[in-house]
Write a protein that holds these residues in place. Structure first.
Motif, short mmCIF file in Angstrom:
data_model
loop_
_atom_site.label_atom_id
_atom_site.label_comp_id
_atom_site.label_asym_id
_atom_site.label_seq_id
_atom_site.Cartn_x
_atom_site.Cartn_y
_atom_site.Cartn_z
N ARG A 162 0.84 -1.20 0.00
CA ARG A 162 0.00 0.00 0.00
C ARG A 162 0.88 1.25 0.00
NH1 ARG A 162 -5.51 -0.89 1.57
NH2 ARG A 162 -5.89 -3.09 2.04
N ILE A 163 1.97 1.21 0.76
CA ILE A 163 2.92 2.32 0.78
C ILE A 163 3.53 2.51 -0.61
CG2 ILE A 163 5.09 3.17 1.77
CD1 ILE A 163 4.37 1.41 4.27
N GLY A 164 3.89 1.37 -1.25
CA GLY A 164 4.44 1.44 -2.60
C GLY A 164 3.46 2.03 -3.60
N VAL A 165 2.20 1.70 -3.46
CA VAL A 165 1.16 2.26 -4.34
C VAL A 165 1.05 3.77 -4.11
CG1 VAL A 165 -1.32 2.29 -4.83
CG2 VAL A 165 -0.14 0.10 -4.50
N ALA A 166 1.04 4.18 -2.84
CA ALA A 166 0.95 5.61 -2.53
C ALA A 166 2.14 6.38 -3.11
CB ALA A 166 0.88 5.81 -1.01
N ARG A 167 3.33 5.80 -2.98
CA ARG A 167 4.53 6.46 -3.52
C ARG A 167 4.44 6.61 -5.04
NH1 ARG A 167 10.05 3.38 -2.65
NH2 ARG A 167 8.86 1.89 -3.93
N ALA A 168 3.92 5.58 -5.71
CA ALA A 168 3.80 5.63 -7.17
C ALA A 168 2.83 6.72 -7.63
CB ALA A 168 3.35 4.27 -7.71
N LEU A 169 1.85 7.06 -6.78
CA LEU A 169 0.84 8.05 -7.14
C LEU A 169 1.20 9.46 -6.71
CD1 LEU A 169 -2.47 6.14 -6.34
CD2 LEU A 169 -1.19 6.23 -8.48
N ALA A 170 2.34 9.63 -6.01
CA ALA A 170 2.69 10.92 -5.43
C ALA A 170 2.77 12.03 -6.47
CB ALA A 170 4.01 10.80 -4.67
N LEU A 171 3.30 11.74 -7.65
CA LEU A 171 3.51 12.76 -8.68
C LEU A 171 2.31 12.90 -9.62
CD1 LEU A 171 7.23 11.98 -9.59
CD2 LEU A 171 6.36 13.86 -8.20
N ARG A 172 1.20 12.31 -9.24
CA ARG A 172 -0.03 12.35 -10.05
C ARG A 172 0.23 11.83 -11.47
NH1 ARG A 172 -3.63 15.32 -6.97
NH2 ARG A 172 -2.67 16.78 -5.50
N PRO A 173 0.68 10.60 -11.61
CA PRO A 173 0.97 10.05 -12.94
C PRO A 173 -0.31 9.73 -13.70
CG PRO A 173 1.18 8.33 -11.31
CD PRO A 173 0.91 9.61 -10.55
N SER A 174 -0.16 9.56 -15.00
CA SER A 174 -1.30 9.10 -15.81
C SER A 174 -1.12 7.63 -16.21
CB SER A 174 -1.45 9.98 -17.06
OG SER A 174 -0.23 10.12 -17.74
N LEU A 175 0.14 7.13 -16.15
CA LEU A 175 0.43 5.74 -16.48
C LEU A 175 1.25 5.11 -15.35
CD1 LEU A 175 0.52 3.34 -18.52
CD2 LEU A 175 2.61 4.36 -19.44
N VAL A 176 0.80 3.95 -14.86
CA VAL A 176 1.51 3.24 -13.80
C VAL A 176 1.84 1.84 -14.28
CG1 VAL A 176 1.45 2.41 -11.41
CG2 VAL A 176 0.33 4.56 -12.00
N VAL A 177 3.13 1.49 -14.22
CA VAL A 177 3.58 0.14 -14.55
C VAL A 177 3.56 -0.68 -13.26
CG1 VAL A 177 5.50 -1.27 -15.38
CG2 VAL A 177 5.03 0.95 -16.44
N CYS A 178 2.79 -1.74 -13.25
CA CYS A 178 2.63 -2.59 -12.06
C CYS A 178 3.40 -3.89 -12.31
CB CYS A 178 1.16 -2.89 -11.80
SG CYS A 178 0.10 -1.43 -11.83
N ASP A 179 4.60 -4.00 -11.74
CA ASP A 179 5.47 -5.14 -11.99
C ASP A 179 5.21 -6.24 -10.97
OD1 ASP A 179 7.42 -6.85 -12.86
OD2 ASP A 179 9.11 -5.66 -12.12
N GLU A 180 4.28 -7.14 -11.30
CA GLU A 180 3.87 -8.23 -10.41
C GLU A 180 3.62 -7.71 -8.98
OE1 GLU A 180 5.25 -12.10 -11.00
OE2 GLU A 180 6.59 -11.58 -12.64
N PRO A 181 2.70 -6.76 -8.83
CA PRO A 181 2.54 -6.08 -7.54
C PRO A 181 1.94 -6.92 -6.42
CG PRO A 181 0.80 -5.42 -9.06
CD PRO A 181 1.77 -6.26 -9.83
N VAL A 182 1.36 -8.09 -6.74
CA VAL A 182 0.74 -8.90 -5.68
C VAL A 182 1.34 -10.30 -5.57
CG1 VAL A 182 -1.46 -7.64 -5.81
CG2 VAL A 182 -1.11 -9.68 -7.23
N SER A 183 2.35 -10.61 -6.36
CA SER A 183 2.87 -11.99 -6.38
C SER A 183 3.56 -12.38 -5.07
CB SER A 183 3.85 -12.17 -7.54
OG SER A 183 4.98 -11.33 -7.38
N ALA A 184 4.03 -11.40 -4.28
CA ALA A 184 4.72 -11.70 -3.03
C ALA A 184 3.77 -11.71 -1.83
CB ALA A 184 5.85 -10.70 -2.79
N LEU A 185 2.45 -11.57 -2.07
CA LEU A 185 1.49 -11.42 -0.99
C LEU A 185 0.60 -12.65 -0.85
CD1 LEU A 185 0.30 -7.78 -1.82
CD2 LEU A 185 2.19 -8.46 -0.32
N ASP A 186 0.03 -12.83 0.34
CA ASP A 186 -0.95 -13.89 0.56
C ASP A 186 -2.16 -13.67 -0.34
OD1 ASP A 186 0.66 -14.95 2.51
OD2 ASP A 186 -0.36 -13.93 4.16
N VAL A 187 -2.88 -14.75 -0.65
CA VAL A 187 -3.99 -14.67 -1.59
C VAL A 187 -5.06 -13.69 -1.11
CG1 VAL A 187 -5.83 -15.97 -2.71
CG2 VAL A 187 -3.58 -17.00 -2.46
#
Length: 321
Positions: A162-187
């Motif tokens: 969630r912190i990583g998601v917030a950091r990615a949105l800090a600069l108000r981007p229009s395109l976000v590359v999500c590099d396997e953002p949930v593969s390291a997490l529980d289902v």
């Protein structure tokens, strides 16, 4: 109504030099791929480990240098020959969410500072404006204001992402590359993060490039999907077309390998045999022919081009002709 292209990739190549028996060779991580991403959509890139999907994503945000090819973002060139100042302004609008929420955060910084860092680097706002922006983002991703001064090691994997998601949105981007953002997490946590990303996409009008090897996740979140193999694009199609009528044998094999939660249903019917060839010395012709049950002499000699065989459904396979 015609959709607006936000990103256009043309003939992108990413090669890494290696030494092989005292001779210089290259790992062809990404080998001449082209695709487009439309504004507001979630574009998925899937494939086996080592197929080049993460390299592609990191190249788009300029963490990797392209060997050749063109990347157009909002119609402007992001290649190495582009104006440096203009590229800096454009890359603020392209951000990335990394796969590992543990190693992607600086352990020396509080989470407030981790989220604020992009704003500091790009000289955006004064201290109070940056604090308010961070507080807003923390609320949006489900974190509490009192957690601002805590450090990454005090959070669970899901909270760190969630912190990583917030950091990615800090600069108000229009395109976000999500590099396997949930593969390291529980289902169960994966579902929470995916639903959060969907909510944020609607709120901030985001476009996602979603990189994953999990086809079930990709089916849930993506609008269009590209299938990669050994640095090449095998197939690109709308989600429904890809899952209902896959054209490429590699795509069919990936879909057959999806686990079915029923012991009475036979799965894994199209399991691929053999190993992925070396990206240093890929096969001549179609790179998939060494594992394809339908390979012909033409496949062994000629490289098929990505062609359209339906509305927006592209495949690189001679069997489709």
């Amino acid at each position: 109504m015609e959709r607006k292209k936000i990103l256009e990739v043309k003939n992108l190549k990413v090669y890494y030099p290696v030494r092989q028996k005292s001779e210089k060779a290259f790992v062809k991580a990404v080998d001449d791929i082209s695709f487009s991403v439309y504004e507001g959509e979630t574009f998925g890139i899937v494939g086996e480990s080592g197929c080049g999907k993460s390299t592609t994503g990191k190249t788009l945000v300029r963490l990797n240098k392209p060997t050749a090819g063109t990347v157009l973002f909002e119609g402007k060139d992001l290649s190495l020959n582009a104006n440096r100042r203009e590229v800096m302004e454009l890359t603020q609008k392209i951000q990335i969410i990394f796969q590992d929420p543990y190693s992607s955060l600086d352990p020396r910084f509080s989470i407030g500072r981790c989220i604020e860092e992009p704003l500091i680097v790009h000289h955006m706002g004064n201290a109070m404006e940056r604090y308010n922006r961070v507080a807003e983002l923390m609320y949006d991703v489900g974190l509490k204001a009192e957690q601002y001064t805590r450090y990454p090691h005090e959070f669970s994997g899901g909270q760190r992402q969630r912190i990583g998601v917030a950091r990615a949105l800090a600069l108000r981007p229009s395109l976000v590359v999500c590099d396997e953002p949930v593969s390291a997490l529980d289902v169960s946590i994966q579902a929470q993060i995916l639903n959060l990303m969907k909510e944020l996409q609607r709120k901030y009008n985001l476009t996602y490039i979603f990189i994953s090897h999990n086809l079930s996740v990709v089916k849930h979140v993506c609008d269009r999907i590209a299938v990669m193999y050994l640095g090449n694009m095998m197939e690109i199609a709308d989600k429904k077309d890809l899952f209902d009528k896959p054209l490429h044998p590699y795509t069919r094999a990936l879909l057959d390998a999806i686990p079915v939660p029923d012991p009475d249903i036979k799965s894994m019917t199209g399991t691929l045999e053999g190993d992925v060839p070396s990206p240093v010395n890929p096969p001549k012709g179609c790179v998939f022919h060494t594992r394809c049950p339908y390979a012909t002499d033409r496949c062994r000699q000629e490289r098929p081009q990505l062609k359209e065989y339906g509305k927006g459904h592209l495949a690189a396979c001679f069997r489709c002709e």
